[in-house]
Each structure stands twice: as structure tokens, then as C-alpha cells.
Write a protein that holds these residues in place. Structure first.
Motif, PDB file in Angstrom:
ATOM      1  N   ALA A  39     -21.580   3.515   6.833  1.00 48.97           N
ATOM      2  CA  ALA A  39     -20.491   3.621   7.809  1.00 48.97           C
ATOM      3  C   ALA A  39     -20.211   5.090   8.075  1.00 48.97           C
ATOM      4  N   ILE A  40     -19.593   5.342   9.215  1.00 51.03           N
ATOM      5  CA  ILE A  40     -19.091   6.670   9.537  1.00 51.03           C
ATOM      6  C   ILE A  40     -17.582   6.539   9.670  1.00 51.03           C
ATOM      7  N   ILE A  41     -16.854   7.413   8.988  1.00 49.94           N
ATOM      8  CA  ILE A  41     -15.390   7.388   9.028  1.00 49.94           C
ATOM      9  C   ILE A  41     -14.913   8.702   9.645  1.00 49.94           C
ATOM     10  N   ALA A  42     -14.287   8.603  10.823  1.00 45.85           N
ATOM     11  CA  ALA A  42     -13.660   9.786  11.411  1.00 45.85           C
ATOM     12  C   ALA A  42     -12.368  10.035  10.641  1.00 45.85           C
ATOM     13  N   MET A  43     -12.076  11.314  10.372  1.00 38.37           N
ATOM     14  CA  MET A  43     -10.939  11.638   9.510  1.00 38.37           C
ATOM     15  C   MET A  43     -10.225  12.880  10.016  1.00 38.37           C
ATOM     16  N   GLY A  44      -8.893  12.841   9.959  1.00 34.72           N
ATOM     17  CA  GLY A  44      -8.078  13.994  10.306  1.00 34.72           C
ATOM     18  C   GLY A  44      -6.612  13.605  10.310  1.00 34.72           C
ATOM     19  N   TYR A  45      -5.774  14.584  10.536  1.00 32.52           N
ATOM     20  CA  TYR A  45      -4.343  14.289  10.621  1.00 32.52           C
ATOM     21  C   TYR A  45      -4.074  13.635  11.977  1.00 32.52           C
ATOM     22  N   PRO A  46      -3.360  12.512  11.987  1.00 31.32           N
ATOM     23  CA  PRO A  46      -3.130  11.789  13.244  1.00 31.32           C
ATOM     24  C   PRO A  46      -2.380  12.640  14.270  1.00 31.32           C
ATOM     25  N   ALA A  47      -2.770  12.481  15.544  1.00 32.27           N
ATOM     26  CA  ALA A  47      -2.032  13.105  16.635  1.00 32.27           C
ATOM     27  C   ALA A  47      -0.675  12.429  16.728  1.00 32.27           C
ATOM     28  N   ASP A  48       0.243  13.095  17.379  1.00 28.68           N
ATOM     29  CA  ASP A  48       1.586  12.533  17.530  1.00 28.68           C
ATOM     30  C   ASP A  48       1.527  11.175  18.210  1.00 28.68           C
ATOM     31  N   GLY A  49       2.473  10.344  17.858  1.00 23.71           N
ATOM     32  CA  GLY A  49       2.532   9.009  18.441  1.00 23.71           C
ATOM     33  C   GLY A  49       2.135   7.960  17.430  1.00 23.71           C
ATOM     34  N   GLU A  50       2.893   6.916  17.406  1.00 20.42           N
ATOM     35  CA  GLU A  50       2.650   5.839  16.452  1.00 20.42           C
ATOM     36  C   GLU A  50       1.682   4.827  17.046  1.00 20.42           C
ATOM     37  N   VAL A  51       0.760   4.364  16.246  1.00 25.78           N
ATOM     38  CA  VAL A  51      -0.180   3.331  16.658  1.00 25.78           C
ATOM     39  C   VAL A  51       0.420   1.981  16.287  1.00 25.78           C
ATOM     40  N   ALA A  52       0.598   1.139  17.279  1.00 22.74           N
ATOM     41  CA  ALA A  52       1.199  -0.177  17.040  1.00 22.74           C
ATOM     42  C   ALA A  52       0.208  -1.089  16.333  1.00 22.74           C
ATOM     43  N   ALA A  53       0.744  -1.945  15.485  1.00 21.91           N
ATOM     44  CA  ALA A  53      -0.095  -2.918  14.788  1.00 21.91           C
ATOM     45  C   ALA A  53      -0.491  -4.025  15.761  1.00 21.91           C
ATOM     46  N   PRO A  54      -1.769  -4.370  15.788  1.00 25.68           N
ATOM     47  CA  PRO A  54      -2.161  -5.517  16.601  1.00 25.68           C
ATOM     48  C   PRO A  54      -1.615  -6.802  15.971  1.00 25.68           C
ATOM     49  N   PRO A  55      -1.496  -7.862  16.753  1.00 17.86           N
ATOM     50  CA  PRO A  55      -0.989  -9.114  16.184  1.00 17.86           C
ATOM     51  C   PRO A  55      -1.864  -9.570  15.009  1.00 17.86           C
ATOM     52  N   ARG A  56      -1.243 -10.159  14.037  1.00 17.54           N
ATOM     53  CA  ARG A  56      -1.948 -10.682  12.862  1.00 17.54           C
ATOM     54  C   ARG A  56      -1.810 -12.190  12.799  1.00 17.54           C
ATOM     55  N   LYS A  57      -2.843 -12.822  12.301  1.00 22.39           N
ATOM     56  CA  LYS A  57      -2.778 -14.260  12.079  1.00 22.39           C
ATOM     57  C   LYS A  57      -1.858 -14.532  10.890  1.00 22.39           C
ATOM     58  N   THR A  58      -1.301 -15.716  10.856  1.00 19.86           N
ATOM     59  CA  THR A  58      -0.417 -16.101   9.762  1.00 19.86           C
ATOM     60  C   THR A  58      -1.232 -16.731   8.632  1.00 19.86           C
ATOM     61  N   ALA A  59      -0.606 -16.834   7.471  1.00 27.03           N
ATOM     62  CA  ALA A  59      -1.258 -17.504   6.344  1.00 27.03           C
ATOM     63  C   ALA A  59      -1.625 -18.940   6.727  1.00 27.03           C
ATOM     64  N   GLU A  60      -0.792 -19.564   7.524  1.00 24.18           N
ATOM     65  CA  GLU A  60      -1.076 -20.935   7.959  1.00 24.18           C
ATOM     66  C   GLU A  60      -2.397 -21.009   8.727  1.00 24.18           C
ATOM     67  N   GLN A  61      -2.700 -19.989   9.500  1.00 26.61           N
ATOM     68  CA  GLN A  61      -3.944 -19.946  10.270  1.00 26.61           C
ATOM     69  C   GLN A  61      -5.151 -19.546   9.422  1.00 26.61           C
ATOM     70  N   LEU A  62      -4.923 -18.800   8.390  1.00 28.04           N
ATOM     71  CA  LEU A  62      -6.011 -18.222   7.600  1.00 28.04           C
ATOM     72  C   LEU A  62      -6.337 -18.984   6.316  1.00 28.04           C
ATOM     73  N   LEU A  63      -5.399 -19.740   5.810  1.00 25.65           N
ATOM     74  CA  LEU A  63      -5.508 -20.273   4.458  1.00 25.65           C
ATOM     75  C   LEU A  63      -5.847 -21.766   4.440  1.00 25.65           C
ATOM     76  N   THR A  64      -6.777 -22.104   3.582  1.00 26.64           N
ATOM     77  CA  THR A  64      -7.087 -23.498   3.274  1.00 26.64           C
ATOM     78  C   THR A  64      -7.004 -23.645   1.767  1.00 26.64           C
ATOM     79  N   ILE A  65      -6.235 -24.588   1.294  1.00 28.36           N
ATOM     80  CA  ILE A  65      -6.144 -24.855  -0.137  1.00 28.36           C
ATOM     81  C   ILE A  65      -6.764 -26.221  -0.407  1.00 28.36           C
ATOM     82  N   VAL A  66      -7.710 -26.256  -1.306  1.00 32.23           N
ATOM     83  CA  VAL A  66      -8.362 -27.491  -1.706  1.00 32.23           C
ATOM     84  C   VAL A  66      -7.818 -27.884  -3.062  1.00 32.23           C
ATOM     85  N   GLU A  67      -7.141 -29.032  -3.131  1.00 33.38           N
ATOM     86  CA  GLU A  67      -6.554 -29.474  -4.405  1.00 33.38           C
ATOM     87  C   GLU A  67      -7.360 -30.598  -4.997  1.00 33.38           C
TER      88      GLU A  67
END
Length: 183
Positions: free
Chosen positions: A155-183
Motif C-alpha cells: 500500500a501507499i499511505i499519503a501522510m501529513g498534517y491535515p489542511a484546515d477544514g473538518e472531513v465529515a464522516a460518511p454514513p455508516r451501516k448499523t450493527a443490525e445491518q452488519l451483524l449475524t449471530i448464529v446460536e
């Protein structure tokens, strides 16, 4: 910063300030990244930090990035590129050189991913921004920066101190969407 906060707040940073990351800070980041788990504790991750502007420009080309313009712009403006390499022939292997599982040598990339994420979280804790990039021509990059024998660019990782401005988090899936429990 606590672990959960670091995981939730870390973002892929593609715009950087025009200032270098001190070598002492890079060493601290790598010292933390060294704790990333790996196959049978093989610790195959290695970090080559490229600060030379000519070499960065040579990597940020159509040839090296397989024409992916978004990565070219990110690399051109990064104070440093980290070439994450893996030591070949250890992760996923037995001592006799045979594969341990049907996944064969694919454990190398699994370990590289864990190492990359650990590196990026450690960098975030130090206020350093990163983005992991996987679209590149390994042979072309190796023409610019020598990859040690027995290692492979993961992999190549670009690295440095972030420029001004906050990067918003993209939407995340919920545990309900991601999780399967087998009992």
C-alpha cells in the motif's frame, strides 16, 4: 484520546498543510504500528517514508497510479508518502515453506491491512493525517524507490498534517445491518 474516539474520528485525509512531519513523530507512529497483530507474530510490515519531492512527483504519475487522477492529486500535495511493504514468504506459511491454510499467501495482505490501519490510527493520535491508497503499479513505483529484496509493496499511505477544514464522516451501516449471530 481514547481508542473508540480515535477509531470514530479518524478520517482519510487527502489535503495537507505544506509542512513536514518531524522524523521523531514518524518514529513514534511506527513504534506504535509495530504492535499491529500479524500471522504467528511474523511482523512482516515495513515502512519506507519518501519525502523527496522529485520522487513523490515521479510516483504521482499516470504510470505509477494506473491513471487514477484522484490519487495523483493526493500524492502531489502530500509532504510524505509511506510505502508499506511486506516481507514475502512468512505470513501464511509454515517453517518448511508450505502454506498453512487454503488462503495461501493472502495472509500477507491481511497483515498489511492491519498494519496500515494501526499506522493510520497512531498517526491520527499524533495529529497527522493519512490516506491508504491501493491503486498503483508496483513495478513502476519500484523504479522510483527501491523496494528491498524479499519485500513487496502492499500500500501507499499519503501522510501529513491535515489542511484546515473538518472531513465529515460518511454514513455508516448499523450493527443490525452488519451483524449475524448464529446460536
Amino acid at each position: 484520546m481514547d481508542l473508540v474516539t480515535g477509531i470514530k474520528e479518524r478520517r482519510s485525509i487527502r489535503k495537507f498543510q505544506d509542512r513536514t512531519v518531524p522524523h521523531e513523530v514518524i518514529e513514534e507512529i511506527v513504534n506504535v504500528a509495530a504492535y499491529a497483530p500479524s500471522w504467528k507474530n511474523t511482523q512482516i510490515a515495513r515502512y519506507i517514508v519518501v519525502e523527496n519531492r522529485e520522487k513523490i512527483a515521479a510516483i504521482a504519475t499516470e504510470d505509477c497510479t494506473l491513471g487514477f487522477r484522484y490519487n495523483i492529486r493526493t500524492m502531489e500535495n502530500a509532504p510524505a508518502l509511506v510505502l508499506l511493504t511486506v516481507v514475502k514468504g512468512r505470513s501464511g506459511y509454515e517453517k518448511d515453506g508450505s502454506y498453512t491454510t487454503p488462503k495461501e499467501d493472502r495472509w500477507e495482505m491481511f497483515d498489511a491491512g492491519i498494519a496500515a490501519q494501526t499506522f493510520c490510527l497512531a498517526a491520527h493520535e499524533k495529529g497527522v493525517g493519512t490516506v491508504i491508497m491501493g491503486i498503483f503499479d508496483e513495478r513502476k513505483v519500484a523504479e522510483v524507490v527501491e523496494i528491498p529484496e524479499g519485500q513487496q509493496l502492499a500500500a501507499i499511505i499519503a501522510m501529513g498534517y491535515p489542511a484546515d477544514g473538518e472531513v465529515a464522516a460518511p454514513p455508516r451501516k448499523t450493527a443490525e445491518q452488519l451483524l449475524t449471530i448464529v446460536e
